[in-house]
Motif scaffolding. Structure first.
Motif, PDB file in Angstrom:
ATOM      1  N   SER A  87       0.780  -1.272  -0.068  1.00  0.00           N
ATOM      2  CA  SER A  87      -0.043   0.015  -0.167  1.00  0.00           C
ATOM      3  C   SER A  87       1.099   1.354   0.175  1.00  0.00           C
ATOM      4  CB  SER A  87      -0.882   0.084   1.147  1.00  0.00           C
ATOM      5  OG  SER A  87      -0.142   0.219   2.561  1.00  0.00           O
ATOM      6  N   LEU A  88       2.038   1.183   0.401  1.00  0.00           N
ATOM      7  CA  LEU A  88       3.126   2.086   0.341  1.00  0.00           C
ATOM      8  C   LEU A  88       3.703   2.612  -0.896  1.00  0.00           C
ATOM      9  CD1 LEU A  88       4.741   2.434   4.037  1.00  0.00           C
ATOM     10  CD2 LEU A  88       3.116   3.905   3.076  1.00  0.00           C
ATOM     11  N   LEU A  89       3.682   1.476  -1.916  1.00  0.00           N
ATOM     12  CA  LEU A  89       4.164   1.678  -3.262  1.00  0.00           C
ATOM     13  C   LEU A  89       3.926   2.971  -3.741  1.00  0.00           C
ATOM     14  CD1 LEU A  89       4.323  -2.013  -4.665  1.00  0.00           C
ATOM     15  CD2 LEU A  89       6.261  -0.611  -4.242  1.00  0.00           C
ATOM     16  N   PRO A  90       2.432   3.240  -3.972  1.00  0.00           N
ATOM     17  CA  PRO A  90       2.321   4.715  -4.543  1.00  0.00           C
ATOM     18  C   PRO A  90       2.921   6.029  -4.131  1.00  0.00           C
ATOM     19  CG  PRO A  90       0.329   3.583  -4.101  1.00  0.00           C
ATOM     20  CD  PRO A  90       1.280   2.643  -3.491  1.00  0.00           C
ATOM     21  N   LEU A 109       9.441  -1.586 -13.943  1.00  0.00           N
ATOM     22  CA  LEU A 109       8.619  -2.292 -14.867  1.00  0.00           C
ATOM     23  C   LEU A 109       7.920  -3.611 -13.907  1.00  0.00           C
ATOM     24  CD1 LEU A 109      10.577  -2.496 -18.227  1.00  0.00           C
ATOM     25  CD2 LEU A 109       8.366  -1.179 -17.613  1.00  0.00           C
ATOM     26  N   GLN A 110       8.747  -4.156 -12.953  1.00  0.00           N
ATOM     27  CA  GLN A 110       8.383  -5.513 -12.386  1.00  0.00           C
ATOM     28  C   GLN A 110       7.092  -5.018 -11.272  1.00  0.00           C
ATOM     29  OE1 GLN A 110      12.091  -6.850 -10.457  1.00  0.00           O
ATOM     30  NE2 GLN A 110      12.749  -7.725 -12.429  1.00  0.00           N
ATOM     31  N   LEU A 111       7.135  -3.669 -11.004  1.00  0.00           N
ATOM     32  CA  LEU A 111       5.948  -3.394 -10.345  1.00  0.00           C
ATOM     33  C   LEU A 111       4.775  -3.069 -11.058  1.00  0.00           C
ATOM     34  CD1 LEU A 111       7.650  -0.294  -8.284  1.00  0.00           C
ATOM     35  CD2 LEU A 111       7.318  -2.793  -7.646  1.00  0.00           C
ATOM     36  N   LEU A 112       4.524  -3.107 -12.377  1.00  0.00           N
ATOM     37  CA  LEU A 112       3.299  -2.854 -12.999  1.00  0.00           C
ATOM     38  C   LEU A 112       2.207  -3.879 -13.002  1.00  0.00           C
ATOM     39  CD1 LEU A 112       4.884  -2.281 -16.811  1.00  0.00           C
ATOM     40  CD2 LEU A 112       3.501  -0.748 -15.422  1.00  0.00           C
ATOM     41  N   PRO A 113       2.430  -5.059 -12.359  1.00  0.00           N
ATOM     42  CA  PRO A 113       1.187  -5.940 -12.195  1.00  0.00           C
ATOM     43  C   PRO A 113       0.549  -5.717 -10.501  1.00  0.00           C
ATOM     44  CG  PRO A 113       3.195  -7.174 -12.867  1.00  0.00           C
ATOM     45  CD  PRO A 113       3.883  -6.059 -12.503  1.00  0.00           C
ATOM     46  N   VAL A 114       1.240  -4.859  -9.810  1.00  0.00           N
ATOM     47  CA  VAL A 114       0.711  -4.748  -8.582  1.00  0.00           C
ATOM     48  C   VAL A 114      -0.589  -4.147  -8.506  1.00  0.00           C
ATOM     49  CG1 VAL A 114       1.032  -3.431  -6.465  1.00  0.00           C
ATOM     50  CG2 VAL A 114       3.247  -4.464  -7.704  1.00  0.00           C
ATOM     51  N   SER A 115      -0.833  -3.197  -9.240  1.00  0.00           N
ATOM     52  CA  SER A 115      -2.385  -2.557  -9.175  1.00  0.00           C
ATOM     53  C   SER A 115      -2.310  -1.324 -10.174  1.00  0.00           C
ATOM     54  CB  SER A 115      -2.745  -1.809  -7.820  1.00  0.00           C
ATOM     55  OG  SER A 115      -1.879  -0.631  -7.639  1.00  0.00           O
ATOM     56  N   ASN A 116      -3.636  -1.092 -10.467  1.00  0.00           N
ATOM     57  CA  ASN A 116      -3.728   0.029 -11.539  1.00  0.00           C
ATOM     58  C   ASN A 116      -3.180   1.306 -11.170  1.00  0.00           C
ATOM     59  OD1 ASN A 116      -5.016  -1.697 -13.294  1.00  0.00           O
ATOM     60  ND2 ASN A 116      -7.135  -1.255 -12.568  1.00  0.00           N
ATOM     61  N   VAL A 117      -3.256   1.808 -10.026  1.00  0.00           N
ATOM     62  CA  VAL A 117      -2.784   2.772  -9.363  1.00  0.00           C
ATOM     63  C   VAL A 117      -1.009   2.876  -9.428  1.00  0.00           C
ATOM     64  CG1 VAL A 117      -2.233   4.236  -7.349  1.00  0.00           C
ATOM     65  CG2 VAL A 117      -4.413   3.340  -7.619  1.00  0.00           C
ATOM     66  N   VAL A 118      -0.418   1.724  -9.107  1.00  0.00           N
ATOM     67  CA  VAL A 118       0.784   1.723  -9.333  1.00  0.00           C
ATOM     68  C   VAL A 118       1.182   1.603 -10.735  1.00  0.00           C
ATOM     69  CG1 VAL A 118       2.911  -0.182  -9.086  1.00  0.00           C
ATOM     70  CG2 VAL A 118       1.259   0.407  -7.085  1.00  0.00           C
ATOM     71  N   SER A 119       0.628   0.769 -11.600  1.00  0.00           N
ATOM     72  CA  SER A 119       0.965   0.830 -13.116  1.00  0.00           C
ATOM     73  C   SER A 119       0.859   2.398 -13.945  1.00  0.00           C
ATOM     74  CB  SER A 119      -0.239   0.151 -13.817  1.00  0.00           C
ATOM     75  OG  SER A 119      -0.057  -1.289 -13.538  1.00  0.00           O
ATOM     76  N   VAL A 120       0.084   3.111 -13.202  1.00  0.00           N
ATOM     77  CA  VAL A 120      -0.073   4.491 -13.881  1.00  0.00           C
ATOM     78  C   VAL A 120       0.921   5.310 -13.247  1.00  0.00           C
ATOM     79  CG1 VAL A 120      -1.462   6.751 -13.425  1.00  0.00           C
ATOM     80  CG2 VAL A 120      -2.762   4.730 -14.052  1.00  0.00           C
ATOM     81  N   LEU A 121       1.456   5.221 -12.180  1.00  0.00           N
ATOM     82  CA  LEU A 121       2.583   5.962 -11.546  1.00  0.00           C
ATOM     83  C   LEU A 121       3.861   5.501 -12.228  1.00  0.00           C
ATOM     84  CD1 LEU A 121       1.495   6.272  -7.702  1.00  0.00           C
ATOM     85  CD2 LEU A 121       1.994   7.928  -9.514  1.00  0.00           C
ATOM     86  N   VAL A 122       3.898   4.190 -12.511  1.00  0.00           N
ATOM     87  CA  VAL A 122       5.367   3.776 -13.154  1.00  0.00           C
ATOM     88  C   VAL A 122       5.204   4.137 -14.658  1.00  0.00           C
ATOM     89  CG1 VAL A 122       6.222   1.361 -14.090  1.00  0.00           C
ATOM     90  CG2 VAL A 122       5.439   1.477 -11.732  1.00  0.00           C
TER      91      VAL A 122
END
Length: 384
Positions: free
Chosen positions: A246-249, A279-292
């Motif tokens: 949950s702290l990734l964003p 790029l390995q963080l992309l599958p975590v969540s949509n919010v994380v994907s957008v930030l990556v």
């Protein structure tokens, strides 16, 4: 209440302490009427912040903090009674329990809806900011509980945008940058899950300070060193991925703000081979994907030299993968990044066609929010 105030102001220390405990219990009530019933005691609670008993001071601070949350009337009374100077005097206490209680009371005060106009200017005009930054200095004297409370205090002050230039002039950016490095070292040495409690406010403070128009991020005494900060941030991102996703964003939002206007931070990402871990963080969540994807767009926007270093590698297959997502925001950011790559590194367009990219694009042709960008990308790919 009259009886409690009488006991609180007696000359018997044990009676005073018990009366303070009763007031503390009352202060936990969520009804503002109870907090307002405690109004006759507030001036005494403030006075006793200069007591010789650290236990008594701690109790007074937690009680004040609870009363501040529940009642605007309490806050209106405490301000002219001198709560800010009283808290500023308390911050020099040698007792960690007192400092932690002080951080709690101050954080409650700073969250009041009237804080930006009525409270934060006087806090900034006191010695509190310098002392808060001293308590956040990394090193053997750093206490996690105290640091967490005051990091949140700093966050509320920064979010108010009353005078962030003053905080920067006091060395706030460099102090927080050093604390970030210290936290990265700590998570490598220990599995201490409490570190995430400090990470959240520190990341938010840095992110919000970096949005200040006047901040020149790199190259001055009050600023950040790019490579070390980026390396520390990626250590924390890996820690969050394992322990607290949950702290990734929070970490990625800081990375976005670092790379948005700074070629040197983008260069650090590339030279330290951090695109693949990102790029390995992309599958975590949509919010994380957008930030990556936003961070990657920040890099690509810097021009051909940067896009050349993004290619070849795993980026294109990952982007084609994100086009299969159903979230329009994720797909929109992927389209934006592909457009930049096609513009600055035409070989990616050719590879995109070879990897059936056009067929993947077709599924979004009917989406109203994406139509124009899909057609623009198809046109670029076919007429490069």
């Amino acid at each position: 209440m009259r009886t409690l105030v009488g006991l609180l102001t007696s000359n018997q220390a044990l009676l005073q302490l018990e009366a303070a405990r009763c007031l503390h219990e009352l202060s936990h009530s969520e009804q503002s009427a109870v907090a307002e019933a405690c109004l006759p005691a507030t001036s005494y609670l403030l006075t006793y912040l200069s007591s010789h008993s650290s236990d008594f001071i701690e109790l007074c601070l937690y009680t004040l903090g609870n009363l501040i949350v529940e009642s605007e009337a309490v806050r209106r009374q405490l301000l002219p009674q001198g709560i800010v100077p009283s808290l500023a005097a308390c911050i020099q206490s040698p007792h960690l329990t007192v400092l932690e209680a002080l951080g709690y009371a101050l954080s409650q005060l700073l969250q009041a809806k009237e804080a930006p106009e009525a409270i934060i200017p006087s806090v900034l005009g006191s010695t509190l900011p310098q002392h808060i930054l001293q308590l956040l200095q990394p090193g053997p004297k750093l206490n996690l509980g105290v640091a967490v409370e005051f990091a949140w205090c700093l966050h509320y002050i920064i979010c108010s945008q009353v005078n962030n230039a003053l905080l920067i002039s006091h060395g706030c950016l460099s102090t927080l940058g050093l604390l970030l490095l210290d936290m990265a070292g700590a998570v490598q040495r220990t599995e201490d899950a409490r570190m995430e409690l400090l990470a959240c406010p520190v990341l938010r403070c840095l992110s919000n300070l970096l949005t200040e128009a006047a901040v020149e991020v790199v190259g001055g005494p009050n600023q950040l060193e790019d490579e070390r900060v980026v390396a520390a941030l990626f250590i924390l991102l890996q820690f969050f991925l394992q322990k607290q996703p949950s702290l990734l964003p929070e970490g990625l939002w800081l990375l976005n703000n670092l790379t948005a206007n700074s070629p040197s931070f983008c260069t650090s990402l590339l030279s330290m081979d951090l695109i693949e871990p990102l790029l390995q963080l992309l599958p975590v969540s949509n919010v994380v994907s957008v930030l990556v994807l936003t961070v990657l767009c920040n890099v690509a926007e810097k021009g051909p030299a940067y896009c050349q270093r993004l290619w070849p590698g795993p980026l294109l297959p990952c982007l084609i993968g994100t086009l299969a997502f159903s979230d329009t925001e994720v797909v929109g950011h992927s389209l934006e990044l592909l457009q930049l790559l096609f513009l600055y590194q035409p070989e990616t367009a050719e590879a995109f066609l070879q990897q059936s990219g056009l067929q993947v694009l077709e599924r979004h042709q009917e989406a109203a929010q994406l139509q124009d960008r899909v057609h623009a990308l198809q046109k670029t790919a076919l007429h490069r």
